[in-house]
Design a protein around this motif. Structure first.
Motif: not given
Length: 127
Positions: A3, A9, A6
């Motif tokens: 998580h 990113w 993510k």
């Protein structure tokens, strides 16, 4: 960890993820880290996960951070609560509109108080 990757990113992740990692590492003595590392590899986030674990451990122990770790921490601290500074600025602008204030003043505040910090690492951020 996935998580956090993510968010890193997409919008950036704040320093709180380091605190979360420290809690997980120190509170879970019987964690199956072999399995966890296999999962990181399967998700193609092993490098990110190892870097994040290393910087979290270094901060927890009070070790001197490498240049790469300092860069990682700087990016996290610069990301603030909402991810990257641009997203934080947009949230502040939307909040200003809801409260009947000028979104442009919120944008100027972010430019001077946060934006300058992004472009000049030696400048201390006031927000």
């Amino acid at each position: 960890m996935a998580h956090a990757w993510k968010h890193s990113w997409i919008n950036g992740t704040g320093i709180r993820v380091v605190a979360d990692i420290i809690v997980i590492v120190t509170a879970t003595r019987e964690f199956d880290w072999g399995y966890v590392h296999e999962q990181f590899a399967e998700l193609w986030i092993a490098d990110y996960a190892e870097e994040l674990l290393a910087v979290s451990r270094a901060i927890y122990r009070g070790d001197k951070l490498t240049d790469a770790q300092q860069d990682m921490v700087f990016r996290m601290v610069s990301s603030g609560t909402y991810g990257n500074p641009a997203e934080a600025m947009h949230i502040c602008m939307r909040r200003a509109v809801r409260e009947g204030r000028s979104p442009h003043l919120a944008e100027l505040r972010w430019f001077f108080l946060v934006g300058v910090c992004q472009r000049r690492p030696g400048v201390r951020c006031l927000s």
